[in-house]
Structure formats: structure tokens, C-alpha cells
Design a protein around this motif. Sequence first.
Motif: not given
Length: 345
Positions: A7, A35-36, A53-54, A126, A128, A141, A145, A152, A156, A159
Motif C-alpha cells: 500500500l 512501498e511500491y 494498492v494505490t 478499499v 481489504w 506499507t 504512505f 492515510t 494503513a 489495512a
Amino acid sequence: MTDVVALGEVMLRFDPGEGRISTARTFHVWEGGGEYNVVRGLRRCFGLRTAVVTALADNAVGRLVEDLILQGGVDTSLIRWAPDDGIGRSARNGLNFVERGYGIRGALGVSDRAHTAVSQLREGDVDWDAVFSAGVRWFHTGGIFAGLSDTTPAVADEAMAAARRHGVTVSYDPNHRPSLWAGRGGADAAREVDLRLARKADVVVGALGLAGTRPGQTRVGADEVADALAGVAALLPGAKVLATTLREVPSAGVNDWSSAAWSAETGFVTGPRMPALHVLDRIGSGDGFAAGLIHGLLEGAGLERALAYGTAHGALTMTTPGDVSMASLAEVEALVAGGSAHVRR
């Protein structure tokens, strides 16, 4: 089925190569995000099935970022698309301009990421439970983020709680960015969020970021790392593994690179030492470390071996431009085994 889900924000990185941002006439573009980058490395280097997830604004720039993610092999089906209003008033895509640095001139990042689509994610956006019900093994994550906006951290938190309900291993990287917290409580607010979220993680990468009383405040010497990680472990009683990179920067192009970790089972463990490592582009190396560490832990390799994977992969990430790893598993394995830079024919 997906092995690892992350995320976080995925930005479009503008790279002036050997030049400066302020004098550039051309840029190379990459995708990147703290994170990506982890799931991208896990996909391209280690062969795991990963997703991110973005959220992106649905315009040509957002579709360019999507295309770059697709080239990296990361599943894009969990991207949320925000309507484009033509000028980015309601939602936009993040941009990141990065100089690599050279010699006495350090790397420089100039981000343009306020009011992005992903920063506007809220609890409930989302599903989850649906994300984690399909056999996901690991969720990652971090503090980048969580620092994007006032909403945010709750996303997090939501999630991470869902991942734990589904028996998914959770990792968190504090990865403090002062620019994200300026005008929003600064380092004190960042620490409160980081500690709250890290306490819900099984594995904390970049754990030395939680040492001391404020992010980045405490400079930990090599002989102090074990005690510092023990102090962080006391703050995070539920954590199974704490890991960190160790870096000395005599020059932007030459770094001393290593790592260390702690677990309740092994105690303090050190990773391979790579003194005087020549660096082309250090951005993303910590994320490369996280990817290698996660790969090792998922493979059941043991903490010392997982540290070696992380250290080697992070080192190789610094030998190529851009945020993302261009290393192969064979190269990582060879470096773990003590390989050299001799030419291969």
C-alpha cells in the motif's frame, strides 16, 4: 493468487541523469515509491506475484505510471482511479525530481505530491477483506504512505488490521520524510503515527528510524546498533523481526553498506559488510533491502540469510539508475556467495 501486496504512492520520477534538476533540458522517467519499490523488486528479481494498492488520477500521466508498473510485472488491478478534472484541482498524480549526487554533492529529491489521488484515500475505500482473502502471504506499507495526509494513517491501520485477521504477515517501514510532516505536527506527529502502526507489524524494516525520541534525531554508531535495536524492540513488543540498513557516506558515489537485525529467536544478527561500495544511484536501495529481506523470510531462509539477501539486493539496486531494482536473482545469489564484479562472457 498474489504473494505480496503493498500500500503506497507510486510517483513519476524525473531523472536528469548526470546533470542538475535546475539546469536540465531533458529527463528520463521512471516510476517509484517507497512501498511500491518493494513489491516491484520482489516481482522482477525474486519472481513473487505482487500487487500494489494505490490511487492515480485518470489522465495520460496516470496511465503512464500504470504502464511503467505493468512493465515491472506488478498487478495493477487494485489501483483506484480518480476522475480527472483537467487541471488537477481535485486529484493529481505525484511527481518526483531526483538528482543522483556525485562526490561531495549529495543526492537531491524535489517532490511535487500534495493533493494527489492516493493522499485522499479514506477508511472504507478499499475492501481489504477481499484483498487478503485470496491467499496473500505478506502485506507491506510504511511511513511515506502514512505521512501523505491526515487520512492515510487510518487507511494503513485498517489495512494492517485486516491483514492480521487473515493471517497475513505484516511489515512496516517508518521511512521518515520531513517534507511530508512540515506544517502537520512535524517529527513528533510522525513518530506518534509510526509507533502506532509499527506496533501492528510483525516485521519492521528501517527499525533504527524509531530509535531515540524523534525520527532522524539519534545518530547510531556501529557499536551502538545492538542496544538501539533492543530499545526499539522494547517499544514494539509484538514485533517478530526488526531490521535496518547501515550506511556511512564518505561520498555520494562511495558508501559503506551493511545491515543488522534483531529477533526474539536469534537476538542481534549482523549482515554482510560491503565497505567502499561504488554507488550510481542510491535512491531505492533501502526498498531493495526490504525486498530481499522479505524474500528470505518468506522462503524460510533464516534471519541471517534473509539479511544477506536484503544487503546484496540493496547493493545491486544502487548500481543502476532509477528507484527500482534491475538486479536478477542469479546476481543476488552470486553476491551473497561472495561473487565479484569480474566480467561475465
